[in-house]
Design an enzyme around this catalytic site. Structure first.
Site, mmCIF file in Angstrom:
data_model
loop_
_atom_site.group_PDB
_atom_site.id
_atom_site.type_symbol
_atom_site.label_atom_id
_atom_site.label_comp_id
_atom_site.label_asym_id
_atom_site.label_seq_id
_atom_site.Cartn_x
_atom_site.Cartn_y
_atom_site.Cartn_z
ATOM 1 N N ASP A 234 37.827 47.782 32.303
ATOM 2 C CA ASP A 234 38.159 47.286 30.971
ATOM 3 C C ASP A 234 37.615 48.281 29.963
ATOM 4 O OD1 ASP A 234 39.342 45.056 31.664
ATOM 5 O OD2 ASP A 234 37.694 43.689 31.286
ATOM 6 N N ASP B 31 36.198 40.532 32.552
ATOM 7 C CA ASP B 31 35.274 39.577 31.939
ATOM 8 C C ASP B 31 35.969 38.282 31.562
ATOM 9 O OD1 ASP B 31 36.826 40.535 29.962
ATOM 10 O OD2 ASP B 31 35.235 41.448 28.779
ATOM 11 N N ASP C 154 41.158 37.339 34.214
ATOM 12 C CA ASP C 154 40.986 38.495 35.099
ATOM 13 C C ASP C 154 40.737 38.056 36.536
ATOM 14 O OD1 ASP C 154 41.289 40.419 33.167
ATOM 15 O OD2 ASP C 154 39.185 40.408 32.605
#
Length: 1162
Positions: free
Chosen positions: A456, A777, A781
């Site tokens: 990410d 997070d 996901d």
């Protein structure tokens, strides 16, 4: 408290209740029965019994807005009456249970029996003097004292068996203790937000009591049961309890029941806690399962479980609930399918090969000894088998049998599972210090093989401290925060209201903790950036929120990955409505038809104005690496009231107030960490929801892409267009065209992330199957984290749902911690290889010595007890010494090993064979001409109970010395010259080498008859040590031979193509795979049981032979039901930590590169 069983716990509560029910307006029973209702039934029941939720709050003596007073006495009383929020764990195994389990080892049992027979026979004196003629082979010269000492060998074997058992049990015990430690650490990490005394505070989940007002938000995993009392747009995923995958919308008047263990997928709100611990829905289920709320099970629901590893760890060996254990396993397995970890696959295979070889060698040894004796006694010397001679002959046979078993004991590397366990446990402990909280043991080792990391951007590569640095407001683009006086008052008020009201009220900016620090940001970081902007404009958001508290918000459209915006509707004093909206600028601007100009007036905003704005404002901001957020509003008349549910009509025709550019600076240590990854052969890709220009700018700052390289940066839309065919289906070939060059995927949805990970893992384009690590997070996901080989969740910003799906939690959310994980993973792999190199050298030498010695001199030069001692040092101690080597930076200078690289490389094979040649040459020299060199009596062909000879003692001592110095050689496996490099950084290693040396001196000088040793002179000792030191010199000689020349060396422990699972077998339905997996899992558990269940080994080998066809395995499964039972039994906790760290009995045989695998998505 922890050791209470659930039923005690329950009855105790019932008693308390009777005494205290008067103090609160409702009893535990009432609340329990209330929580069993759903939907409208529950609403009706609450209305009938309590009036409304506020009535229920009054009954529970709590306030819906201020929460409990939070006094210690009140909390204690609540805990006493309604129970605590934890499920009492199962008792850990006692040390004695573990000892008993270690005794179940087949080879040890054989040794025990042999030793007992030998003991019994040594006390048997045959009648009469007839037995002198029985066995002339023995040379007959036994004096009485020696005949008396015949029992010593048997006793010594028993003693050494006891030692082995105690060491094994102690290892298991300390391992279990570590797991429990990790468990409680994970447990304390999970906190939840509650309101107490009108203050919002975070408390550990176990502290929550009935009557607490808890704040629930997107991504939470509910820690207890409760009633929804206020909030907006709350959607819950109850699949963990009901199995229904649809999200359930909660509302105060339709379905207010919130259940523990369920996930908040959208929205936020407050709940009144009504049941905790054993009385919550999850708790009740565990009580019913009879699992006594096994600690792991609790983890299952209470967020971060350490999955299968510990669950298997704690499974009772031959539990009455064996069948149930199996059921639980099955549930877990369907939850989370990943392949067998690389190391496991290779080790299982190697272990089966070694086990077979050892079995064959020991059988041949026994047969040769027996035949030789029989031929010599009855054919050559023409002896009759006299009845009174039987005990003497039997004694010989027992002796031969013991030698055979000893060869087997030495051949089978029981130290292997131990080394793996120690190495992993040690790494996991140390990784804590490096901010990696490992939830599945094998993730640590898989990480060493990682070839790709999909990361990410926000929070991982960047600091996640958002600040507004540019703004476009009133027709002007300010490159820094404007002076508040330059903005019309009207516009300013509008802006402050839009930001203060249209953000979660839990998001705030608090004063810095220490003088001169930065203000603390609490809650959603983007919203914190916007609130910070309000403060920078010298305005305050709190008065606005006080004026319109959360309860007064008319309607909230919460942020989700589809909308990419958030809107809040408030009722104005004149009865009309105003909606404030904020979101990704390109999305919100498309919905704007007006804009506030420099004078604070509203003017029309046409599509071409928009295009110009995108070009002149948004793209330049994005190219500076800023996230752009657009803030807008819209007014509605009160009659007719708009239809709030038709979102498309509501979220259009907006008026744009401003566009802000938020900076989230790159973490200073990230570029270096990414450079290390690239040097180590790992590709880093960035997957982000941000705008493509922002993403590209950050990727260049991080060093993910370098200007002028050939790479791809694309948006999610474009990515989907390229990978799908005309029908809209995803095609692997199309993904294969994209992923090798893809470096940045922007504006991506969670499904894109999952598609990308799956595409890379399933790709057959490269000869090595890619091993992918993913960071995440958000709640959404989860699928990508589960699908990846290693999922990293963020410890700080991560939601509970993400943590639950992950394998490792980054406690500091920092990308550079991932690099540390890679280093540790590679270190585990290397530690195991070091141990194998050492272990196999000893194995080869010991087996050959025992075998040839037995065939030529009818007696193994290394006695059973000595062999057991060698076994102890090479297995237990060597695994401790070599498995705890700390990692070095140099590990990051090579490429990942990958799945197809064999465990024992050519270099290692060269070292093993080279050292074996040296050791064998010297031992055989000593065996056949040693007595001449040292001028001592020959120890060969000694009678049955003769005293130990100096000759054989020297052989034993030299053998051990060579092992000790070879252990130092084994510290390096890539052919490095300096084997002492960094030896003092590993105190355990030094201690073990010196300790073993000291014990060896004691054994030789004072071991006497039990160890078959006779004390040596100083000069003899010097020779032994000198020969041992020769190992180090010889090691240098071996290192000079170029490996490339030795083409004939075979590698071992490779995962080959043929072990892949045929595709059609993968499409069997899950149920069948579970059966087959249970069958194949035996192979895995087997090497954990110390590889000693030989009969199981043969079973595994047969399974392999039959081409790993599931049908075959299944047919066998049905015919041999007893084997099922066996699986449960073998799952003795002692050695299963790895095989089940995958959280499921995974892997359909050692599935290797690239076959499409069954999806791991719930």
């Amino acid at each position: 408290m922890g050791d209470m069983t659930n039923s005690d716990f329950y009855t105790k509560n019932q008693r308390n209740e009777a005494n205290h029910a008067g103090e609160f307006g409702c009893s535990l029973e009432e609340l329990r029965s209330l929580m069993e209702l759903r939907g409208t039934e529950a609403v009706v029941k609450i209305k009938e019994t309590y009036g409304d939720t506020e009535g229920l709050c009054r009954h529970l003596k709590t306030s819906p807005t201020e929460g409990l007073p939070g006094t210690a006495a009140d909390l204690e009383k609540r805990k006493l009456i309604f129970g605590q929020n934890f499920i009492p764990p199962k008792k850990p195994k006692t040390f004695l249970q573990l000892v008993w389990e270690a005794l179940q080892d087949v080879t040890l049992i054989i040794l025990e029996i042999a030793a007992i027979i030998s003991l019994g026979l040594s006390f048997y004196q045959p009648p009469g003097e007839g037995n002198e003629g029985c066995a002339t082979v023995s040379g007959g010269a036994e004096d009485e004292g020696e005949a008396e000492a015949g029992w010593i060998e048997g006793a010594a074997i028993l003693l050494s068996v006891v030692c082995v058992v105690l060491v094994t049990a102690f290892n298991d015990w300390s391992k279990e203790k570590q797991f429990r430690g990790l468990q409680s650490r994970i447990e304390q990490e999970q906190k939840f937000t509650v309101v107490r005394g009108a203050q919002v505070i975070q408390i550990p989940v176990a502290e929550i009591v009935v009557g607490d007002i808890a704040q629930v938000k997107y991504g939470d995993l509910l820690p207890s049961d409760g009633i929804f009392i206020q909030g907006n747009d709350l959607k819950i995923d109850e699949s963990s309890l009901t199995g229904e995958s649809d999200q359930v919308r909660k509302s105060v008047d339709k379905d207010p029941m919130l259940l523990s263990g369920t996930h908040v997928m959208e929205g936020s709100g407050r709940m009144l806690v009504t049941a905790v611990g054993v009385n919550s829905q999850t708790g009740i289920i565990f009580t019913l399962l009879g699992a006594g709320g096994e600690e792991e099970e609790k983890k299952d629901k209470k967020a971060k479980q350490q999955d299968g590893a510990a669950a298997m760890e704690m499974q009772p060996l031959k539990s009455a609930e064996g069948g149930e254990g199996d059921e639980k396993e099955k549930k877990k397995s369907s939850m989370h399918k990943k392949e067998k970890s690389v190391l496991q696959g290779k080790l299982t295979k190697l272990a089966v090969q070694i086990g077979k070889a050892g079995l064959v060698m020991s059988a041949i040894t026994v047969i040769i000894l027996v035949l030789y004796f029989a031929v010599d006694t009855f054919v050559v010397n023409k002896k009759q088998w006299l009845p009174e001679c039987t005990p003497v002959y039997v004694q010989y046979f027992v002796k031969f049998f013991i030698i055979g078993v000893t060869v087997l004991v030495v051949a089978v590397p029981e130290g292997l599972p131990l080394a793996v366990t120690i190495s992993l446990a040690y790494s996991v402990k140390k990784m804590m210090k490096d901010n990696n909280l490992v939830r599945h043991l094998d993730a640590c080792e898989t990480m060493g093989n990682a070839t790709a990391i999909c990361s990410d951007k926000t929070g991982t590569l960047t600091t996640n401290r958002m600040t507004v640095v540019q703004v476009y407001i009133g027709d002007a683009h300010y490159k820094e925060i404007p002076d508040p006086d330059s903005i019309p008052r009207k516009t300013l008020d509008l802006l402050v209201n839009a930001i203060a009201i249209n953000s979660a009220y839990t998001t705030k900016i608090l004063p810095p903790e220490k003088e001169g620090g930065l203000p603390r940001q609490v809650g959603n970081k983007t919203e914190c950036g916007l609130l910070g902007f309000v403060l920078q404009l010298k305005q305050d958001y709190q008065p606005v929120r006080n004026l319109i508290p959360e309860e007064k918000l008319y309607k909230v459209y919460t942020f989700n990955s589809v909308r990419k915006s958030m809107s809040t509707v408030v009722k104005m004093p004149d009865g009309s409505f105003r909606m404030y909206s904020k979101g990704a600028s390109e999305i919100v601007l498309k919905k704007c038809s007006r804009i506030v100009n420099a004078a604070g007036e509203i003017r029309v905003f046409r599509p071409r104005d928009r295009d110009e704005m995108v070009k002149k404002v948004i793209e330049p901001m994005a190219c500076d690496g800023l996230r752009t957020i657009c803030i807008a509003y819209r007014d509605f008349s009160s009659n007719p009231e708009p239809d709030w549910d038709s979102e498309n009509d509501i979220l259009t025709d907006l008026t744009c107030i401003c566009v802000v550019g938020i900076e989230d600076p790159v973490r200073p240590e990230v570029p270096e960490a990414i450079r290390k990854c690239q040097r180590a052969g790992i590709t880093v890709r960035m997957v982000t929801g941000d705008n493509i220009n922002t993403a590209r700018a950050i990727a260049i700052k991080c060093g993910i892409i370098h200007p002028g390289e050939d790479f791809l940066c694309i948006e999610g839309k474009e990515f989907n267009r390229r990978i799908r065919n005309e029908k809209g289906e995803i095609e692997q070939e199309r993904i294969d065209k994209i992923w090798p060059k893809l470096r940045v995927l922007a504006r991506s949805s969670p499904t894109d992330k999952h598609t990308l990970v799956k595409g890379i893992i399933d790709s057959t384009q490269v000869e090595q199957r890619q091993v992918v690590a993913v960071t995440g997070d958000g709640t959404n996901d989860g699928p990508a984290l589960k699908k990846a080989d290693v999922g990293f969740a963020m410890g700080i910003a991560g939601t509970d749902v993400a943590k639950e799906a992950s394998d490792i939690i980054l406690t500091d959310d920092n990308f550079s911690s991932i690099v540390k994980a890679v280093m540790w993973g590679r270190n585990v792999y290397d530690s195991i290889s070091k141990f194998l190199q050492f272990q196999l050298t000893v194995n080869v030498v010991a087996v050959i010595v025992a075998f040839t010695g037995a065939c030529i001199t009818q007696d193994s030069p290394l006695k059973a007890v000595q062999m057991l001692w060698v076994n102890l040092i090479m297995d237990t101690f060597a695994s401790l010494a070599l498995a705890t080597e700390p990692p070095t930076e140099s590990l990051l200078l090579r490429r990942p090993y990958g799945r197809n690289k064999p465990l024992i490389s050519r270099t290692m094979m060269k070292n093993i064979l080279g050292h074996a040649v040296y050791q064998l040459t010297l031992i055989f020299t000593l065996l056949f001409v040693g007595e001449k060199m040292f001028k001592i009596d020959s120890g060969r062909n000694a009678p049955l109970h003769s005293p130990p000879s100096e000759h054989y003692t020297i052989i034993f001592n030299t053998f051990v010395m060579m092992q000790l110095f070879n252990e130092i050689n084994a510290r390096k496996i890539h052919g490095e010259r300096n084997v002492f490099d960094g030896i003092f950084r590993n105190p355990i290693f030094c201690t073990i080498v010196l300790g073993t040396f000291a014990v060896q001196i004691v054994i030789v000088q004072f071991g006497g008859k039990p160890f078959s040793c006779s004390p040596l002179q100083l000069d003899q000792w010097m020779w032994c040590v000198f020969i041992g030191l020769g190992e180090l010199v010889w090691g240098q000689v071996i290192a000079t031979i170029p490996t490339s020349r030795l083409k004939f060396l075979k590698e071992a422990g490779r995962l080959t193509e043929k072990e892949e699972v045929p595709e059609e077998d993968l499409n069997e339905d899950v149920e069948e795979i579970d059966h087959a997996e249970r069958e194949l899992r035996r192979g895995q558990i087997l090497w954990f049981r110390g590889l000693n269940r030989i009969q199981t080994q043969i079973e595994v080998v047969n399974t392999f032979k039959s081409g790993t066809s599931f049908q075959g395995a299944l047919r066998r499964q049905s015919s041999v039901t007893s084997q099922n039972q066996d699986v449960t039994n073998i799952s003795s906790p002692s050695h299963v930590s790895l095989s089940n760290a995958l959280s499921s009995p995974t892997s359909t045989s050692a599935a290797a590169a690239g076959h499409p695998r069954r999806e791991g998505i719930p």
